[in-house]
Design an enzyme around this catalytic site. Sequence first.
Site, PDB file in Angstrom:
ATOM      1  N   SER A 234       4.679   2.945  28.874  1.00 48.16           N
ATOM      2  CA  SER A 234       3.651   3.903  28.462  1.00 48.16           C
ATOM      3  C   SER A 234       2.294   3.472  28.990  1.00 48.16           C
ATOM      4  O   SER A 234       2.042   2.277  29.209  1.00 48.16           O
ATOM      5  CB  SER A 234       3.572   3.963  26.935  1.00 48.16           C
ATOM      6  OG  SER A 234       2.988   2.772  26.418  1.00 48.16           O
ATOM      7  N   ASP A 235       1.405   4.443  29.212  1.00 46.97           N
ATOM      8  CA  ASP A 235       0.003   4.080  29.344  1.00 46.97           C
ATOM      9  C   ASP A 235      -0.411   3.459  28.012  1.00 46.97           C
ATOM     10  O   ASP A 235       0.204   3.708  26.970  1.00 46.97           O
ATOM     11  CB  ASP A 235      -0.855   5.301  29.678  1.00 46.97           C
ATOM     12  CG  ASP A 235      -2.152   4.927  30.382  1.00 46.97           C
ATOM     13  OD1 ASP A 235      -2.561   3.747  30.298  1.00 46.97           O
ATOM     14  OD2 ASP A 235      -2.759   5.797  31.025  1.00 46.97           O
ATOM     15  N   TRP A 236      -1.457   2.646  28.050  1.00 45.37           N
ATOM     16  CA  TRP A 236      -1.789   1.824  26.893  1.00 45.37           C
ATOM     17  C   TRP A 236      -2.188   2.686  25.695  1.00 45.37           C
ATOM     18  O   TRP A 236      -3.141   3.449  25.760  1.00 45.37           O
ATOM     19  CB  TRP A 236      -2.893   0.839  27.274  1.00 45.37           C
ATOM     20  CG  TRP A 236      -2.384  -0.496  27.736  1.00 45.37           C
ATOM     21  CD1 TRP A 236      -2.873  -1.717  27.345  1.00 45.37           C
ATOM     22  CD2 TRP A 236      -1.303  -0.789  28.644  1.00 45.37           C
ATOM     23  NE1 TRP A 236      -2.153  -2.735  27.934  1.00 45.37           N
ATOM     24  CE2 TRP A 236      -1.182  -2.192  28.747  1.00 45.37           C
ATOM     25  CE3 TRP A 236      -0.415  -0.010  29.357  1.00 45.37           C
ATOM     26  CZ2 TRP A 236      -0.223  -2.820  29.536  1.00 45.37           C
ATOM     27  CZ3 TRP A 236       0.541  -0.627  30.163  1.00 45.37           C
ATOM     28  CH2 TRP A 236       0.633  -2.008  30.242  1.00 45.37           C
TER      29      TRP A 236
END
Length: 811
Positions: A234-236
């Site tokens: 995932s993106d953060w």
Amino acid sequence: MAGTRTQADEAREAVVEAALARLDLDAKARLLAGQDMWTLPALPEIGLKSLVMSDGPIGVRGVRWTADDPSVALPSPTALAAAWDPGLARRAGTLLAQEARRKGVHVLLAPTVNLHRSPLGGRHFEAYSEDPYLTGVIGAGYVSGVQSGGVGTTVKHFVANDAETDRFTVDNVVSARALRELYLAPFEIIVENAHPWGIMTAYNTVNGTTMTEHHHLVNEVLRGEWGFDGYNVSDWMAARDTVAAIEGGLDVAMPGPRTVYGDALARAVRDGKAAEGKVDDAVRNVLRLAARVGILDGAEPVVAEPPEQIDGTELAREIARRSFVLVRNQGALPLRPNGTVALIGAAARDARVLGGGSATVFPARVVSPLDGLTAALPEGTLTYAVGADPNTELAVADKGFELRAVCRDKDGQVIGTGSAPNGQIQWMGADLPDGVTHDTLHTVELTGTFTPRATGPHTFGIKGIGAFTLVIDGTAYYDDVQRPAKDDPFITFFGAPVPRAQPELTAGEPVEVSLTHVVEFPEDAPMKVVGFTLAHQEPQRDPDELIAEAVEAARAADTAVVVVATTDRVESEGYDRTDLGLPGRQDELVRAVAAANPHTVVVVNSGSPVELPWREDVAAVLLSWFPGQEGGAALADVLTGAHEPGGRLPTTWGSLTAAPVTEVVPSDGRLPYTEGVFIGYRAWEKERAIPSYPFGHGLGYTDWTYESAEVRGTTVTVRVRNSGERAGREVVQIYVAPSEPDTDRPARWLAGFAGVEAGPGERGEAVIELPRRAFEVWDETANSWTFVKGSYEIQVGRSIADRRVTATINV
């Protein structure tokens, strides 16, 4: 589609399966959740070391956000794409793998292959182009280079993360055809040709489903159709729902330790809400990555012997000069030998070499245009004037500051110290000074001295959230609490500093400065972060006086070189632009200098398009992008003629009023991509709008004659001749145009390109294979690609608007 497995792949797969079989549910769930900001947990019971990730794409920062651990800073991705050379992109990737290995990093969080849908996108400097084919080919070169060094990549942000406004929540409504032909296309090209080991899913929603839960695009398209076998991270802080994420194909939720995976995932399986088989699939993907990078016992890494060492300084300089795009030249460049030069612009002295946000790295050195030209030109031939400063806001305290960080507990006792090369503190997760823990840390004081470069009122400010005390030269100017202006988890990093003091200081006389922050860690925060900034701005001189001084300097020189630039508040992660104008009074400066000296060269230091209203009034315009740490040296190479500017535009440059696609602000949470497949040059041509400079445009220091184009099957052979007086490199571009106009399709599109090098009078040949996809469209009714038979014109030339020779192909 992504390639068949080799014997070595099968051997690694056997190790992966054996390791997976030895893990219980809790261990598997724990592996899929970040243990901190940048790493996954080690599992000693199966011989798995901790996997380390780091931001890119122009350098490798490592797990610490600090200038104490410097990184090579290459030019921006727009610059790399402007070189139109996949081989150069591969070399850049190989260097970054070398940097990653030096810093103990296993996976680089790059490249960004989202498209320049609208020129207002604030993060476009971190992506390559408006064109999906150029983006995919350059991205494939980059990924191949990084992975040739045994380091993984995560191609991002999957998918349609093409603007920053409300990026956490926006629902981008995109037709299936536009998704396939534009936004998914670069990812598909990279998966097919470079076999990336990772992908990063974006914050945004696409057609009603957030990307970290998008079963169709991740499981059915990326993994199913394309055969992607890497891990999906995932993106953060993008992952929101445990069950929906694991069902949607998300392997790893970052950062940790608080994520939707870990204990929550194990509990969901035990409660019958999630299938353990899905968890096994995700763990298998992570273990496969670990095997590839060499941190799983018993598995031979893909790269046992890293490539030969690359000189990062030299490569950074080469990429920069090959990326510079000369869009106008009325005989002003190269500079006259031994002529006098007036260098003008704040960005010529304090260079902006990279964009703002998570792409930031800290190079050991930066060569500014002033540094580069001072070294290259004969002594006594160069003068400098500020002219106009684009930095109308405070910037991170840097020049003249000598600071350190002092950590104290609640009793005021010092528990640790850390260096602070500038006024920015960003400690994420366990990244704290020696001896300091989150439990004991109460305050952090940035303290030291500041030696002003100028006499007058200096403005100091604070970026961050919470309680602060600002003391300058013994006087407390601020002792209060700063509150966030908007609900954005990254406001501490990307927000604007707030001015808090304006003392009168004297040039050359040091003063003591101190900024103390009371640290708080909210219980519901997904990670523990210490982040704040001491900001500063020099005394602001009368702008009219500065411009007048620049005009006098220009009038006294043979050539005036004006460097104009954007700022962190114009181009950065976290927000989009509202216009394409240069900040401050830089346009006025250029006009005034050009009126005083007909030999005015303007260097445009921006990561993506800006308006150039004076472009017809100056002798030359050179686009330098964000040129990386060696930008000033590369600029001197090009201005003096030691090397030619090698770049071609990867994106159309034009005015905002003429730009066909400009909407980046959602309405009621939704942003419809109403333009369909018409973005970039496709849209400019459809609207019959005239840009300032078209896609593919760029001048060198020689001329080229296009002699012929011959088509055999789907292979195009182009012959060109260097008709100028010096050696050079030409980028031969091929556009495919349907012979029968179709309003449903663009007038033409990029289908191939190649570089040709030749000396004066010499001929060169480019042989370019046209991909099948150049003749296909996505049929939304059939839900498949359709090969469109018929007659096409093969148009060959120097840009989308400068097509020199043609041929016909029937498919």
